[in-house]
Design a protein around this motif. Structure first.
Motif, PDB file in Angstrom:
ATOM      1  N   GLN A 245       0.801  -1.212   0.000  1.00 33.24           N
ATOM      2  CA  GLN A 245       0.000   0.000   0.000  1.00 33.24           C
ATOM      3  C   GLN A 245       0.843   1.275   0.000  1.00 33.24           C
ATOM      4  N   LYS A 246       1.946   1.235   0.767  1.00 37.55           N
ATOM      5  CA  LYS A 246       2.817   2.415   0.846  1.00 37.55           C
ATOM      6  C   LYS A 246       3.355   2.797  -0.528  1.00 37.55           C
ATOM      7  N   VAL A 247       3.839   1.773  -1.245  1.00 36.49           N
ATOM      8  CA  VAL A 247       4.403   2.018  -2.576  1.00 36.49           C
ATOM      9  C   VAL A 247       3.313   2.509  -3.523  1.00 36.49           C
ATOM     10  N   ALA A 248       2.159   1.826  -3.472  1.00 38.36           N
ATOM     11  CA  ALA A 248       1.034   2.200  -4.347  1.00 38.36           C
ATOM     12  C   ALA A 248       0.603   3.644  -4.091  1.00 38.36           C
ATOM     13  N   ASP A 249       0.502   4.003  -2.821  1.00 40.59           N
ATOM     14  CA  ASP A 249       0.056   5.362  -2.477  1.00 40.59           C
ATOM     15  C   ASP A 249       1.072   6.413  -2.914  1.00 40.59           C
ATOM     16  N   PHE A 250       2.340   6.076  -2.739  1.00 39.23           N
ATOM     17  CA  PHE A 250       3.417   6.982  -3.131  1.00 39.23           C
ATOM     18  C   PHE A 250       3.361   7.247  -4.640  1.00 39.23           C
ATOM     19  N   ILE A 251       3.201   6.181  -5.417  1.00 39.46           N
ATOM     20  CA  ILE A 251       3.143   6.347  -6.873  1.00 39.46           C
ATOM     21  C   ILE A 251       1.883   7.122  -7.262  1.00 39.46           C
ATOM     22  N   LYS A 252       0.784   6.742  -6.633  1.00 42.70           N
ATOM     23  CA  LYS A 252      -0.491   7.383  -6.964  1.00 42.70           C
ATOM     24  C   LYS A 252      -0.438   8.891  -6.711  1.00 42.70           C
ATOM     25  N   ARG A 253       0.065   9.249  -5.533  1.00 41.55           N
ATOM     26  CA  ARG A 253       0.121  10.659  -5.178  1.00 41.55           C
ATOM     27  C   ARG A 253       0.966  11.439  -6.188  1.00 41.55           C
ATOM     28  N   GLY A 254       2.138  10.879  -6.496  1.00 41.40           N
ATOM     29  CA  GLY A 254       3.046  11.548  -7.429  1.00 41.40           C
ATOM     30  C   GLY A 254       2.447  11.713  -8.813  1.00 41.40           C
ATOM     31  N   LEU A 255       1.769  10.663  -9.283  1.00 37.13           N
ATOM     32  CA  LEU A 255       1.193  10.728 -10.632  1.00 37.13           C
ATOM     33  C   LEU A 255       0.044  11.714 -10.694  1.00 37.13           C
ATOM     34  N   LYS A 256      -0.737  11.758  -9.614  1.00 39.09           N
ATOM     35  CA  LYS A 256      -1.860  12.702  -9.591  1.00 39.09           C
ATOM     36  C   LYS A 256      -1.348  14.140  -9.642  1.00 39.09           C
ATOM     37  N   GLU A 257      -0.233  14.375  -8.963  1.00 39.96           N
ATOM     38  CA  GLU A 257       0.355  15.714  -9.000  1.00 39.96           C
ATOM     39  C   GLU A 257       0.808  16.087 -10.410  1.00 39.96           C
ATOM     40  N   GLU A 258       1.090  15.076 -11.214  1.00 39.68           N
ATOM     41  CA  GLU A 258       1.511  15.316 -12.596  1.00 39.68           C
ATOM     42  C   GLU A 258       0.313  15.420 -13.543  1.00 39.68           C
ATOM     43  N   GLY A 259      -0.877  15.269 -12.978  1.00 39.91           N
ATOM     44  CA  GLY A 259      -2.071  15.443 -13.800  1.00 39.91           C
ATOM     45  C   GLY A 259      -2.672  14.168 -14.372  1.00 39.91           C
ATOM     46  N   TYR A 260      -2.138  13.007 -13.979  1.00 38.88           N
ATOM     47  CA  TYR A 260      -2.706  11.750 -14.473  1.00 38.88           C
ATOM     48  C   TYR A 260      -3.898  11.355 -13.600  1.00 38.88           C
ATOM     49  N   ALA A 261      -4.869  10.697 -14.200  1.00 41.25           N
ATOM     50  CA  ALA A 261      -5.928  10.059 -13.418  1.00 41.25           C
ATOM     51  C   ALA A 261      -5.383   8.681 -13.046  1.00 41.25           C
TER      52      ALA A 261
ATOM     53  N   ASP B 269      -5.889   4.820 -11.000  1.00 47.72           N
ATOM     54  CA  ASP B 269      -6.632   3.782 -10.278  1.00 47.72           C
ATOM     55  C   ASP B 269      -5.620   2.827  -9.667  1.00 47.72           C
ATOM     56  N   VAL B 270      -5.984   2.243  -8.521  1.00 49.88           N
ATOM     57  CA  VAL B 270      -5.069   1.291  -7.874  1.00 49.88           C
ATOM     58  C   VAL B 270      -5.780  -0.033  -7.615  1.00 49.88           C
ATOM     59  N   ALA B 271      -5.085  -1.138  -7.915  1.00 49.12           N
ATOM     60  CA  ALA B 271      -5.555  -2.469  -7.538  1.00 49.12           C
ATOM     61  C   ALA B 271      -4.499  -3.055  -6.620  1.00 49.12           C
ATOM     62  N   TYR B 272      -4.942  -3.732  -5.539  1.00 52.09           N
ATOM     63  CA  TYR B 272      -3.983  -4.230  -4.558  1.00 52.09           C
ATOM     64  C   TYR B 272      -3.688  -5.723  -4.693  1.00 52.09           C
ATOM     65  N   ASP B 273      -4.281  -6.377  -5.678  1.00 52.41           N
ATOM     66  CA  ASP B 273      -3.869  -7.758  -5.985  1.00 52.41           C
ATOM     67  C   ASP B 273      -4.104  -8.029  -7.477  1.00 52.41           C
ATOM     68  N   GLY B 274      -3.617  -9.159  -7.937  1.00 51.29           N
ATOM     69  CA  GLY B 274      -3.664  -9.464  -9.366  1.00 51.29           C
ATOM     70  C   GLY B 274      -5.079  -9.629  -9.904  1.00 51.29           C
ATOM     71  N   GLU B 275      -5.931 -10.193  -9.084  1.00 54.83           N
ATOM     72  CA  GLU B 275      -7.321 -10.427  -9.495  1.00 54.83           C
ATOM     73  C   GLU B 275      -8.036  -9.096  -9.749  1.00 54.83           C
ATOM     74  N   GLN B 276      -7.896  -8.196  -8.786  1.00 53.10           N
ATOM     75  CA  GLN B 276      -8.512  -6.875  -8.902  1.00 53.10           C
ATOM     76  C   GLN B 276      -7.878  -6.105 -10.070  1.00 53.10           C
ATOM     77  N   GLY B 277      -6.565  -6.299 -10.222  1.00 53.58           N
ATOM     78  CA  GLY B 277      -5.852  -5.654 -11.326  1.00 53.58           C
ATOM     79  C   GLY B 277      -6.403  -6.110 -12.660  1.00 53.58           C
ATOM     80  N   HIS B 278      -6.642  -7.405 -12.774  1.00 55.33           N
ATOM     81  CA  HIS B 278      -7.199  -7.959 -14.010  1.00 55.33           C
ATOM     82  C   HIS B 278      -8.585  -7.382 -14.271  1.00 55.33           C
TER      83      HIS B 278
END
Ligand code: CA
Length: 223
Positions: free
Chosen positions: A10-26, A28-37
Protein backbone atom coordinates in the motif's frame (compact mmCIF):
# COMPACT_ATOMS: atom_id res chain seq x y z
CA UNK A 1 -4.19 10.03 -19.46
CA UNK A 2 -5.30 7.38 -17.02
CA UNK A 3 -2.94 4.97 -15.31
CA UNK A 4 -3.64 1.74 -13.46
CA UNK A 5 -1.28 0.74 -10.64
CA UNK A 6 -1.29 -2.92 -9.58
CA UNK A 7 0.74 -3.15 -6.39
CA UNK A 8 -0.03 -4.89 -3.10
CA UNK A 9 2.30 -2.80 -0.95
CA UNK A 10 0.00 0.00 0.00
CA UNK A 11 2.82 2.42 0.85
CA UNK A 12 4.40 2.02 -2.58
CA UNK A 13 1.03 2.20 -4.35
CA UNK A 14 0.06 5.36 -2.48
CA UNK A 15 3.42 6.98 -3.13
CA UNK A 16 3.14 6.35 -6.87
CA UNK A 17 -0.49 7.38 -6.96
CA UNK A 18 0.12 10.66 -5.18
CA UNK A 19 3.05 11.55 -7.43
CA UNK A 20 1.19 10.73 -10.63
CA UNK A 21 -1.86 12.70 -9.59
CA UNK A 22 0.35 15.71 -9.00
CA UNK A 23 1.51 15.32 -12.60
CA UNK A 24 -2.07 15.44 -13.80
CA UNK A 25 -2.71 11.75 -14.47
CA UNK A 26 -5.93 10.06 -13.42
CA UNK A 27 -4.95 7.03 -11.33
CA UNK A 28 -6.63 3.78 -10.28
CA UNK A 29 -5.07 1.29 -7.87
CA UNK A 30 -5.56 -2.47 -7.54
CA UNK A 31 -3.98 -4.23 -4.56
CA UNK A 32 -3.87 -7.76 -5.99
CA UNK A 33 -3.66 -9.46 -9.37
CA UNK A 34 -7.32 -10.43 -9.50
CA UNK A 35 -8.51 -6.87 -8.90
CA UNK A 36 -5.85 -5.65 -11.33
CA UNK A 37 -7.20 -7.96 -14.01
CA UNK A 38 -10.73 -6.77 -13.35
CA UNK A 39 -9.84 -3.06 -13.57
CA UNK A 40 -7.62 -3.53 -16.62
CA UNK A 41 -10.36 -5.31 -18.56
CA UNK A 42 -13.35 -3.23 -17.48
CA UNK A 43 -11.83 0.24 -17.69
CA UNK A 44 -9.94 2.18 -20.28
CA UNK A 45 -6.39 2.95 -19.18
CA UNK A 46 -3.46 4.38 -21.12
CA UNK A 47 -0.79 2.52 -19.16
CA UNK A 48 -0.41 -0.11 -16.43
CA UNK A 49 2.25 -0.13 -13.71
CA UNK A 50 2.43 -3.76 -12.69
CA UNK A 51 4.30 -5.21 -9.73
CA UNK A 52 5.68 -8.74 -10.25
CA UNK A 53 5.13 -10.05 -6.72
CA UNK A 54 1.38 -9.95 -6.17
CA UNK A 55 -1.20 -12.01 -4.29
CA UNK A 56 -3.91 -13.92 -6.25
CA UNK A 57 -2.34 -13.61 -9.71
CA UNK A 58 1.35 -12.65 -9.99
CA UNK A 59 2.43 -9.85 -12.32
CA UNK A 60 4.00 -12.08 -14.97
CA UNK A 61 0.89 -14.27 -15.27
CA UNK A 62 -1.36 -11.22 -15.28
CA UNK A 63 0.68 -9.58 -18.03
CA UNK A 64 0.51 -12.73 -20.18
CA UNK A 65 -3.20 -13.00 -19.60
CA UNK A 66 -3.88 -9.36 -20.50
CA UNK A 67 -1.88 -9.65 -23.73
CA UNK A 68 -3.79 -12.82 -24.62
CA UNK A 69 -7.01 -10.91 -24.02
CA UNK A 70 -5.82 -8.18 -26.38
CA UNK A 71 -5.21 -5.54 -23.75
CA UNK A 72 -2.36 -3.94 -25.66
CA UNK A 73 -1.65 -0.75 -23.73
CA UNK A 74 1.89 -0.17 -22.41
CA UNK A 75 2.80 -2.16 -19.30
CA UNK A 76 5.66 -1.05 -17.04
CA UNK A 77 6.71 -3.83 -14.71
CA UNK A 78 8.16 -3.31 -11.24
CA UNK A 79 10.68 -5.96 -10.24
CA UNK A 80 12.67 -6.68 -7.10
CA UNK A 81 16.31 -5.64 -6.98
CA UNK A 82 18.61 -7.87 -9.02
CA UNK A 83 15.86 -10.28 -9.93
CA UNK A 84 17.29 -10.75 -13.42
CA UNK A 85 14.98 -13.64 -14.07
CA UNK A 86 11.97 -11.42 -13.32
CA UNK A 87 13.10 -8.88 -15.88
CA UNK A 88 13.52 -11.46 -18.61
CA UNK A 89 10.26 -13.17 -17.76
CA UNK A 90 8.55 -9.80 -17.55
CA UNK A 91 9.60 -8.73 -21.01
CA UNK A 92 8.82 -12.20 -22.37
CA UNK A 93 5.34 -11.98 -20.92
CA UNK A 94 4.60 -8.88 -22.97
CA UNK A 95 5.63 -6.02 -20.70
CA UNK A 96 7.10 -3.00 -22.52
CA UNK A 97 9.60 -1.96 -19.90
CA UNK A 98 10.61 -2.67 -16.32
CA UNK A 99 11.91 -0.72 -13.36
CA UNK A 100 13.80 -2.17 -10.41
CA UNK A 101 12.67 -1.36 -6.87
CA UNK A 102 13.54 0.87 -5.15
CA UNK A 103 13.41 3.56 -7.81
CA UNK A 104 13.44 7.33 -7.93
CA UNK A 105 10.08 8.82 -8.78
CA UNK A 106 11.68 10.96 -11.49
CA UNK A 107 12.84 7.79 -13.21
CA UNK A 108 9.38 6.26 -13.04
CA UNK A 109 7.95 9.42 -14.61
CA UNK A 110 10.54 9.40 -17.37
CA UNK A 111 9.74 5.75 -18.20
CA UNK A 112 6.02 6.47 -18.22
CA UNK A 113 6.45 9.46 -20.53
CA UNK A 114 8.62 7.46 -22.85
CA UNK A 115 6.14 4.57 -23.00
CA UNK A 116 3.22 6.91 -23.60
CA UNK A 117 5.16 8.78 -26.28
CA UNK A 118 5.91 5.48 -27.96
CA UNK A 119 2.26 4.51 -27.86
CA UNK A 120 1.33 7.93 -29.21
CA UNK A 121 3.63 7.44 -32.18
CA UNK A 122 1.16 4.88 -33.41
CA UNK A 123 -1.52 7.49 -33.16
CA UNK A 124 -1.47 11.17 -34.03
CA UNK A 125 0.79 13.44 -32.01
CA UNK A 126 -1.18 16.48 -33.07
CA UNK A 127 -4.90 16.36 -32.57
CA UNK A 128 -6.84 18.77 -34.73
CA UNK A 129 -10.44 19.96 -34.81
CA UNK A 130 -11.03 22.88 -37.15
CA UNK A 131 -8.35 25.45 -36.36
CA UNK A 132 -7.86 24.06 -32.84
CA UNK A 133 -4.73 21.95 -32.38
CA UNK A 134 -3.37 20.04 -29.43
CA UNK A 135 0.07 18.50 -29.17
CA UNK A 136 -0.27 15.46 -26.91
CA UNK A 137 3.46 15.29 -26.21
CA UNK A 138 4.14 18.90 -25.25
CA UNK A 139 0.55 19.53 -24.06
CA UNK A 140 0.48 22.76 -26.06
CA UNK A 141 -2.85 23.91 -27.42
CA UNK A 142 -3.60 26.66 -29.90
CA UNK A 143 -6.49 28.02 -31.86
CA UNK A 144 -5.90 29.81 -35.17
CA UNK A 145 -2.24 29.98 -34.18
CA UNK A 146 -2.93 31.66 -30.82
CA UNK A 147 -1.56 29.69 -27.89
CA UNK A 148 -4.04 28.59 -25.20
CA UNK A 149 -2.90 28.10 -21.62
CA UNK A 150 -4.47 25.04 -20.02
CA UNK A 151 -4.42 23.65 -16.49
CA UNK A 152 -3.71 19.91 -16.13
CA UNK A 153 -7.38 19.00 -15.85
CA UNK A 154 -8.41 21.26 -18.70
CA UNK A 155 -5.74 19.64 -20.83
CA UNK A 156 -6.94 16.14 -19.93
CA UNK A 157 -10.52 17.09 -20.70
CA UNK A 158 -9.65 18.73 -24.01
CA UNK A 159 -7.51 15.78 -25.05
CA UNK A 160 -10.37 13.39 -24.37
CA UNK A 161 -12.86 15.57 -26.27
CA UNK A 162 -10.48 15.90 -29.22
CA UNK A 163 -9.81 12.17 -29.40
CA UNK A 164 -13.55 11.72 -29.58
CA UNK A 165 -14.26 14.69 -31.84
CA UNK A 166 -17.53 14.45 -33.71
CA UNK A 167 -19.13 12.08 -31.22
CA UNK A 168 -21.19 12.88 -28.16
CA UNK A 169 -19.41 12.17 -24.91
CA UNK A 170 -21.51 11.80 -21.77
CA UNK A 171 -20.59 13.06 -18.31
CA UNK A 172 -20.03 9.45 -17.25
CA UNK A 173 -17.56 8.89 -20.09
CA UNK A 174 -15.74 12.09 -19.20
CA UNK A 175 -15.58 11.23 -15.51
CA UNK A 176 -14.21 7.76 -16.28
CA UNK A 177 -11.48 8.99 -18.59
CA UNK A 178 -10.47 12.29 -17.11
CA UNK A 179 -11.08 11.72 -13.42
CA UNK A 180 -11.00 8.29 -11.81
CA UNK A 181 -13.44 5.55 -10.90
CA UNK A 182 -14.30 6.99 -7.51
CA UNK A 183 -15.34 10.29 -8.97
CA UNK A 184 -18.92 11.27 -8.21
CA UNK A 185 -20.59 11.88 -11.59
CA UNK A 186 -23.45 13.75 -10.00
CA UNK A 187 -21.33 16.70 -8.99
CA UNK A 188 -21.16 19.60 -11.39
CA UNK A 189 -17.36 19.62 -11.57
CA UNK A 190 -17.45 18.46 -15.19
CA UNK A 191 -19.80 21.26 -16.22
CA UNK A 192 -17.56 23.75 -14.46
CA UNK A 193 -14.50 22.49 -16.34
CA UNK A 194 -16.40 22.44 -19.63
CA UNK A 195 -17.18 26.11 -19.05
CA UNK A 196 -13.54 26.93 -18.31
CA UNK A 197 -12.51 25.13 -21.47
CA UNK A 198 -15.24 26.76 -23.56
CA UNK A 199 -14.03 30.18 -22.46
CA UNK A 200 -10.49 29.29 -23.46
CA UNK A 201 -11.10 27.69 -26.84
CA UNK A 202 -14.26 29.40 -28.11
CA UNK A 203 -14.39 32.88 -26.62
CA UNK A 204 -13.72 35.51 -29.26
CA UNK A 205 -14.18 33.04 -32.12
CA UNK A 206 -17.19 33.17 -34.38
CA UNK A 207 -17.22 29.45 -34.99
CA UNK A 208 -17.88 27.54 -31.76
CA UNK A 209 -16.31 24.12 -31.39
CA UNK A 210 -17.53 22.87 -28.02
CA UNK A 211 -21.26 22.21 -27.97
CA UNK A 212 -23.66 21.03 -25.28
CA UNK A 213 -26.07 18.32 -26.34
CA UNK A 214 -28.99 18.83 -24.00
CA UNK A 215 -29.64 15.88 -21.73
CA UNK A 216 -26.81 13.83 -23.27
CA UNK A 217 -23.43 15.43 -22.89
CA UNK A 218 -20.98 17.36 -25.00
CA UNK A 219 -19.52 17.24 -28.47
CA UNK A 220 -16.45 18.87 -29.94
CA UNK A 221 -16.86 19.51 -33.63
CA UNK A 222 -16.50 22.07 -36.36
CA UNK A 223 -19.74 23.98 -36.88
CA1 CA B 1 4.46 -6.70 -4.33
Amino acid sequence: MRILIVEDEQKVADFIKRGLKEEGYAVDVAYDGEQGHFLATTNDHDLIILDVMLPEIDGITLCQRLRKEKVLIPILMLTARDAVLDKVKGLDSGANDYLTKPFAFAELLARIRSLLRHAENHQAINLQVGDLTLDVVTHKASRAGQPIELTLKEYALLEYLMRNAGTIVTRTMISEHVWDIHFDTFTNVIDVYINYLRRKIDQGFKKKLLHTVRGRGYILKEG
